[in-house]
Each structure stands twice: as structure tokens, then as C-alpha cells.
Design a protein around this motif. Structure first.
Motif, PDB file in Angstrom:
ATOM      1  N   LEU A 126      44.968   1.184  76.908  1.00 50.88           N
ATOM      2  CA  LEU A 126      45.147  -0.212  76.206  1.00 50.88           C
ATOM      3  C   LEU A 126      45.088  -0.380  75.206  1.00 50.88           C
ATOM      4  CD1 LEU A 126      46.356  -3.367  77.407  1.00 50.88           C
ATOM      5  CD2 LEU A 126      43.909  -3.330  77.097  1.00 50.88           C
ATOM      6  N   GLN A 127      44.267   0.585  74.107  1.00 57.18           N
ATOM      7  CA  GLN A 127      44.723  -0.097  72.628  1.00 57.18           C
ATOM      8  C   GLN A 127      45.461   1.308  72.018  1.00 57.18           C
ATOM      9  OE1 GLN A 127      40.398   1.294  71.504  1.00 57.18           O
ATOM     10  NE2 GLN A 127      39.032  -0.882  72.074  1.00 57.18           N
ATOM     11  N   HIS A 128      45.745   2.199  72.757  1.00 57.82           N
ATOM     12  CA  HIS A 128      46.791   3.672  72.615  1.00 57.82           C
ATOM     13  C   HIS A 128      47.889   2.996  72.487  1.00 57.82           C
ATOM     14  CE1 HIS A 128      48.010   7.334  71.734  1.00 57.82           C
ATOM     15  NE2 HIS A 128      48.619   7.104  73.537  1.00 57.82           N
ATOM     16  N   HIS A 129      48.261   2.317  73.815  1.00 59.13           N
ATOM     17  CA  HIS A 129      49.198   1.832  74.293  1.00 59.13           C
ATOM     18  C   HIS A 129      49.391   0.876  73.209  1.00 59.13           C
ATOM     19  CE1 HIS A 129      50.278   4.132  78.113  1.00 59.13           C
ATOM     20  NE2 HIS A 129      49.578   3.504  77.653  1.00 59.13           N
ATOM     21  N   GLU A 130      49.141  -0.229  73.215  1.00 61.73           N
ATOM     22  CA  GLU A 130      48.627  -1.790  71.656  1.00 61.73           C
ATOM     23  C   GLU A 130      49.494  -1.011  70.320  1.00 61.73           C
ATOM     24  OE1 GLU A 130      45.487  -3.676  71.607  1.00 61.73           O
ATOM     25  OE2 GLU A 130      46.193  -5.140  74.067  1.00 61.73           O
ATOM     26  N   ALA A 131      48.439   0.174  70.142  1.00 61.01           N
ATOM     27  CA  ALA A 131      49.233   1.275  68.710  1.00 61.01           C
ATOM     28  C   ALA A 131      49.913   1.856  69.111  1.00 61.01           C
ATOM     29  CB  ALA A 131      48.162   2.127  68.704  1.00 61.01           C
ATOM     30  N   ILE A 132      50.603   1.686  70.221  1.00 62.26           N
ATOM     31  CA  ILE A 132      52.150   2.528  70.429  1.00 62.26           C
ATOM     32  C   ILE A 132      53.450   0.803  69.735  1.00 62.26           C
ATOM     33  CG2 ILE A 132      54.133   3.459  72.101  1.00 62.26           C
ATOM     34  CD1 ILE A 132      51.963   5.115  73.185  1.00 62.26           C
ATOM     35  N   ILE A 133      53.037   0.143  70.706  1.00 64.05           N
ATOM     36  CA  ILE A 133      53.875  -1.043  70.819  1.00 64.05           C
ATOM     37  C   ILE A 133      53.761  -1.506  69.225  1.00 64.05           C
ATOM     38  CG2 ILE A 133      53.907  -3.621  71.490  1.00 64.05           C
ATOM     39  CD1 ILE A 133      52.739  -2.330  74.614  1.00 64.05           C
ATOM     40  N   GLU A 134      52.437  -1.731  68.542  1.00 60.27           N
ATOM     41  CA  GLU A 134      52.574  -2.442  67.484  1.00 60.27           C
ATOM     42  C   GLU A 134      53.333  -1.431  66.081  1.00 60.27           C
ATOM     43  OE1 GLU A 134      49.264  -3.826  64.212  1.00 60.27           O
ATOM     44  OE2 GLU A 134      49.276  -2.460  66.026  1.00 60.27           O
ATOM     45  N   GLU A 135      53.625   0.316  66.195  1.00 61.12           N
ATOM     46  CA  GLU A 135      54.006   0.841  66.339  1.00 61.12           C
ATOM     47  C   GLU A 135      55.574   0.968  66.150  1.00 61.12           C
ATOM     48  OE1 GLU A 135      54.284   5.517  64.675  1.00 61.12           O
ATOM     49  OE2 GLU A 135      52.811   4.878  66.640  1.00 61.12           O
ATOM     50  N   ALA A 136      55.394   0.173  67.629  1.00 65.01           N
ATOM     51  CA  ALA A 136      57.257   0.592  67.949  1.00 65.01           C
ATOM     52  C   ALA A 136      57.539  -0.770  66.420  1.00 65.01           C
ATOM     53  CB  ALA A 136      57.884   0.157  69.191  1.00 65.01           C
ATOM     54  N   GLU A 137      56.861  -1.906  66.647  1.00 62.16           N
ATOM     55  CA  GLU A 137      57.373  -2.906  66.773  1.00 62.16           C
ATOM     56  C   GLU A 137      58.097  -3.040  64.947  1.00 62.16           C
ATOM     57  OE1 GLU A 137      54.694  -6.060  67.679  1.00 62.16           O
ATOM     58  OE2 GLU A 137      55.038  -6.523  69.897  1.00 62.16           O
ATOM     59  N   ILE A 138      56.945  -2.128  64.441  1.00 60.99           N
ATOM     60  CA  ILE A 138      56.883  -1.992  62.838  1.00 60.99           C
ATOM     61  C   ILE A 138      58.616  -0.844  62.483  1.00 60.99           C
ATOM     62  CG2 ILE A 138      55.609  -1.019  60.820  1.00 60.99           C
ATOM     63  CD1 ILE A 138      53.109  -1.318  61.770  1.00 60.99           C
ATOM     64  N   ARG A 139      58.594  -0.013  63.782  1.00 63.54           N
ATOM     65  CA  ARG A 139      59.023   0.911  63.195  1.00 63.54           C
ATOM     66  C   ARG A 139      60.699   0.139  63.157  1.00 63.54           C
ATOM     67  NH1 ARG A 139      61.660   4.179  60.312  1.00 63.54           N
ATOM     68  NH2 ARG A 139      63.456   5.688  61.467  1.00 63.54           N
ATOM     69  N   TRP A 140      60.530  -1.130  64.789  1.00 60.52           N
ATOM     70  CA  TRP A 140      61.961  -2.276  64.498  1.00 60.52           C
ATOM     71  C   TRP A 140      62.381  -2.784  63.145  1.00 60.52           C
ATOM     72  CZ3 TRP A 140      66.721  -1.704  66.920  1.00 60.52           C
ATOM     73  CH2 TRP A 140      67.109  -3.469  67.522  1.00 60.52           C
ATOM     74  N   THR A 141      61.625  -3.843  63.148  1.00 63.75           N
ATOM     75  CA  THR A 141      61.797  -3.934  61.773  1.00 63.75           C
ATOM     76  C   THR A 141      62.241  -3.108  60.745  1.00 63.75           C
ATOM     77  OG1 THR A 141      59.629  -3.861  61.235  1.00 63.75           O
ATOM     78  CG2 THR A 141      59.772  -6.165  62.828  1.00 63.75           C
ATOM     79  N   GLU A 142      61.352  -2.013  60.581  1.00 65.80           N
ATOM     80  CA  GLU A 142      62.386  -1.578  59.268  1.00 65.80           C
ATOM     81  C   GLU A 142      63.252  -0.673  58.917  1.00 65.80           C
ATOM     82  OE1 GLU A 142      59.399   2.084  59.232  1.00 65.80           O
ATOM     83  OE2 GLU A 142      57.611   1.015  58.338  1.00 65.80           O
ATOM     84  N   VAL A 143      64.153  -0.583  60.881  1.00 62.39           N
ATOM     85  CA  VAL A 143      65.256  -0.263  60.818  1.00 62.39           C
ATOM     86  C   VAL A 143      65.282  -1.532  61.200  1.00 62.39           C
ATOM     87  CG1 VAL A 143      67.351   0.246  63.301  1.00 62.39           C
ATOM     88  CG2 VAL A 143      64.180   1.218  62.473  1.00 62.39           C
ATOM     89  N   GLN A 144      65.173  -2.485  61.023  1.00 59.55           N
ATOM     90  CA  GLN A 144      66.830  -4.348  61.090  1.00 59.55           C
ATOM     91  C   GLN A 144      66.583  -4.418  59.533  1.00 59.55           C
ATOM     92  OE1 GLN A 144      64.799  -6.873  63.298  1.00 59.55           O
ATOM     93  NE2 GLN A 144      65.492  -6.496  65.321  1.00 59.55           N
ATOM     94  N   ARG A 145      65.451  -3.792  59.309  1.00 61.85           N
ATOM     95  CA  ARG A 145      65.987  -3.652  57.956  1.00 61.85           C
ATOM     96  C   ARG A 145      66.670  -3.089  56.748  1.00 61.85           C
ATOM     97  NH1 ARG A 145      61.026  -3.807  56.430  1.00 61.85           N
ATOM     98  NH2 ARG A 145      61.013  -1.686  55.696  1.00 61.85           N
ATOM     99  N   GLU A 146      66.328  -1.602  57.112  1.00 66.46           N
ATOM    100  CA  GLU A 146      67.463  -0.945  56.720  1.00 66.46           C
ATOM    101  C   GLU A 146      68.838  -0.896  57.456  1.00 66.46           C
ATOM    102  OE1 GLU A 146      66.058   2.475  57.802  1.00 66.46           O
ATOM    103  OE2 GLU A 146      64.788   2.824  56.839  1.00 66.46           O
ATOM    104  N   VAL A 147      69.075  -1.495  58.250  1.00 59.11           N
ATOM    105  CA  VAL A 147      70.323  -2.365  58.488  1.00 59.11           C
ATOM    106  C   VAL A 147      70.534  -2.586  58.314  1.00 59.11           C
ATOM    107  CG1 VAL A 147      71.526  -2.846  60.715  1.00 59.11           C
ATOM    108  CG2 VAL A 147      70.533  -1.355  60.641  1.00 59.11           C
TER     109      VAL A 147
END
Length: 377
Positions: A126-147
Motif C-alpha cells: 500500500l505504501q509502495h502504491h501510494e508512493a507511486i500515485i504521489e509520484e505520478a501526481e507530482i509528475r502530472w503537475t510538472e507536465v501540466q506546468r511545462e505545457v
């Protein structure tokens, strides 16, 4: 033969009685037997699991601490184990209640251990998946900011100046900046990975050292640890007693504090009521002061008027008696004259009313005559 003959009719009668049992009783017997069979099946499965575990434990490789035993001791242990197993097979035909209890207890402990491992693995996943989700959310925000940055810096310029060299240069510069940024991030992550690997090696080395120290412990060390454990337990007990005393003191303090809080609340309410009463009294006092000032002003005016009247009274002089008599006679004559003229006025008003009445009659007759003459014409 007679005995056999006597037994056969009894058995036949019992079979007949059993055949004559009601269906409900037979169903209850079947349920009891099925329940007993299921319990025996569960016990058998549990015993098979326990036996398989013992076999797997006997077949597993020995540790270093177990290899330190001498060959003679191993042979003696094997001989004892074989003799015990043979004697057990010869003597024991079924498990006793204590053995069943021990077996069930061990099975329960194993099951709890499995549940604990499964829970730990689930929490880790669960912690691993939460970390993956958090990383994906951070990456998504970075992608949106870069766009958004790309649209703001590049696309608007390209839409304004189509086919210009400046727009192409901006795109190339943006791509180069992004590549430099990614290279910098890659270097940072590589350094972090190296530091984490070094830290992992250190922790593994410490763990290995602890395991070696744990294997090297002897009976004296265990006795020392037991003594220290007992001392620590005594210290913990003393601390617990102190904690209980402190909790009791805290409870009494809280009670006293609550009592003082209630008293303070009452005092605050009394203070509020007194403040309200003081305000009312102050308003009443101001009103009384205003009334007092008004009364003082009225008193001053009355005193001034009194002084004026006293002055007039002091300055007043009584006229002579003959003058008073003459004035009195003159006043009587004037009153008689007034009454006479009032009578004359009344008589004149009465005569005026008669004249007005006659005038009105004459006026009406004249109007009638004029009307008749106009009709005759």
C-alpha cells in the motif's frame, strides 16, 4: 447354540427398533455424525500440516551454530529421535487432549504469524502504491506546468510570427533548456542513489555484525541480560508507580482546577452583573446631577425673583386715605357709566335687529313685485 439363538432375536429386535426410529431422530443423528466427521477432518488436516512442517524442518539445512555440535552428539540425538519415534509409533495410537491443544496452539501461532506477514506485506504494498500515485501526481503537475510554460512562451510567439526564425530559435532553446534540466535532475538522482546504496551497505554490515554478536553470546551473557532485564523491569515498575502517582496528583489537580474554574466563572458573572449595575447607577447619578443643576438654576431664578419682589415690597408706599376714597368713588362712577352704556348698546342692538327684520321683509316684497312685473311683460 442357545446363547447364539438368544442373541439373534435381541439383535434382530434392536435392528427393528432402529429401523422404527423417527425421521427427525435419524436426521439429528446424521447431523451429529457429519459434525463429528468435519471436526475429525479438520483435526486430520491440521495434524498433516504440522507433520509436513516437521518434515520440512528436519530436511532444512543446518545453521552454523547447529553445525558446531560434535558428530557424536548428532548421532546420539538421531538415535534418540529414532527410538522415540519408533516407541511413539508403537505406543501412541491417537493424540491426547494436551497434544491436540499444543498442535492447535502452534497452528494458531503460525496462522497469526502468517496474518502478520500478510498485513506487513499489504501495508508495504500500500505504501509502495501510494508512493507511486504521489509520484505520478507530482509528475502530472510538472507536465501540466511545462505545457503551460510551453504554450505561454512558444506557441503564442509562433502564432503571432508564423515562419519566423525567432520562433524556431525559441523552440530550440526551450528544448535545450529542458534537456539541461533533465540532465541535472538525472545527476542529482544518480548521486542520491549512490548515497542510498552506501547507506544500505552500512546498514547491512551493522546487521551482520549484530547477528554475529548475537550468535557469539554465551550463557553468562544471557544471565547478564536477564539480570539487566530484571533491573529494567524494576525501574519500569517504579516509573509506572510514579506515573500512577502523578496521574492521581493530576486528577486531584484537575478537580481543584475545575473547582477554581467554576468559582472564577461565578465571579466573572458576578463581575458582569456588578458592572451592569454600576453603569445603571452611574446613569442614575448623571440624571440626578442634571436634575440638581436644573433645580439650582430654578432656585437661583426664584431667589432673584424673590429679591426683586422684596425690593419692590420694600420700596412700596401706601397712598393717602382721601386719595383712596376719591379713586374709589371715581371707580364706582366709571362702573355705573359702563353698565349704562352696556344697556344702551343692548337696546341699540335690539332696535338694529328690528330694523334688519323690516328691511328683509321689504326686500323680499320688492323682489316679489319685480318678479310679478317681469312675468306680466
Amino acid at each position: 447354540m442357545s446363547d447364539n439363538d438368544s442373541d439373534t432375536p435381541l439383535s434382530e429386535s434392536q435392528v427393528a427398533e432402529e429401523n422404527e426410529l423417527p425421521v427427525i431422530h435419524l436426521c439429528s443423528l446424521v447431523e451429529e455424525l457429519s459434525y463429528g466427521n468435519s471436526a475429525l477432518k479438520t483435526e486430520t488436516e491440521m495434524f498433516e500440516k504440522y507433520y509436513n512442517k516437521l518434515e520440512s524442518r528436519d530436511q532444512r539445512p543446518l545453521r552454523i551454530s547447529e553445525i558446531k555440535m560434535s558428530g557424536i552428539e548428532l548421532a546420539q540425538l538421531r538415535g534418540r529421535h529414532r527410538s522415540k519415534s519408533r516407541s511413539g509409533l508403537e505406543r501412541v495410537t491417537c493424540l491426547s487432549v494436551d497434544q491436540k491443544y499444543e498442535l492447535v496452539r502452534k497452528e494458531l501461532e503460525d496462522m497469526k504469524e502468517k496474518i502478520r506477514h500478510v498485513r506487513a506485506n499489504a501495508e508495504r504494498d500500500l505504501q509502495h502504491h501510494e508512493a507511486i500515485i504521489e509520484e505520478a501526481e507530482i509528475r502530472w503537475t510538472e507536465v501540466q506546468r511545462e505545457v503551460q510554460e510551453f504554450e505561454r512562451d512558444i506557441l503564442k510567439t509562433i502564432s503571432k510570427k508564423k515562419g519566423s526564425i525567432l520562433a524556431t530559435q525559441k523552440v530550440m532553446k526551450y528544448i535545450e533548456d529542458m534537456n539541461h534540466r533533465r540532465d541535472h535532475m538525472k545527476d542529482k538522482l544518480r548521486l542520491k542513489n549512490i548515497s542510498l546504496k552506501v547507506q544500505r551497505k552500512k546498514m547491512l554490515l551493522q546487521l551482520r555484525q549484530k547477528e554475529e554478536v548475537g550468535e557469539a553470546l554465551h550463557d553468562v551473557d544471557f544471565q547478564q541480560l536477564k539480570i539487566e532485564n530484571a533491573q529494567f523491569l524494576e525501574t519500569i515498575e517504579a516509573r509506572n508507580q510514579e506515573l500512577i502517582q502523578l496521574k492521581l496528583a493530576s486528577g486531584t489537580t484537575l478537580q481543584v482546577l475545575n473547582a477554581f474554574k467554576t468559582r472564577l466563572h461565578r465571579a466573572m458573572e458576578m463581575s458582569i452583573n456588578l458592572e451592569k449595575e454600576i453603569l445603571l447607577r452611574n446613569e442614575l447619578l448623571e440624571k440626578i446631577e442634571r436634575e440638581t443643576l436644573q433645580v439650582e438654576e430654578d432656585r437661583a431664578k426664584a431667589e432673584a425673583l424673590n429679591r426683586k419682589l422684596r425690593k419692590q415690597l420694600a420700596e412700596f408706599r401706601v397712598p393717602p386715605v382721601m386719595m383712596y376714597v376719591r379713586e374709589k368713588i371715581l371707580n364706582g362712577d366709571l362702573e355705573k357709566t359702563i353698565r349704562m352704556w352696556e344697556r344702551k348698546v343692548e337696546i341699540a342692538e335690539m332696535s338694529l335687529k328690528g330694523y334688519r327684520k323690516n328691511w328683509n321683509k321689504m326686500k323680499t316684497t320688492n323682489e316679489q313685485l319685480l318678479a310679478i312685473s317681469s312675468l306680466g311683460k
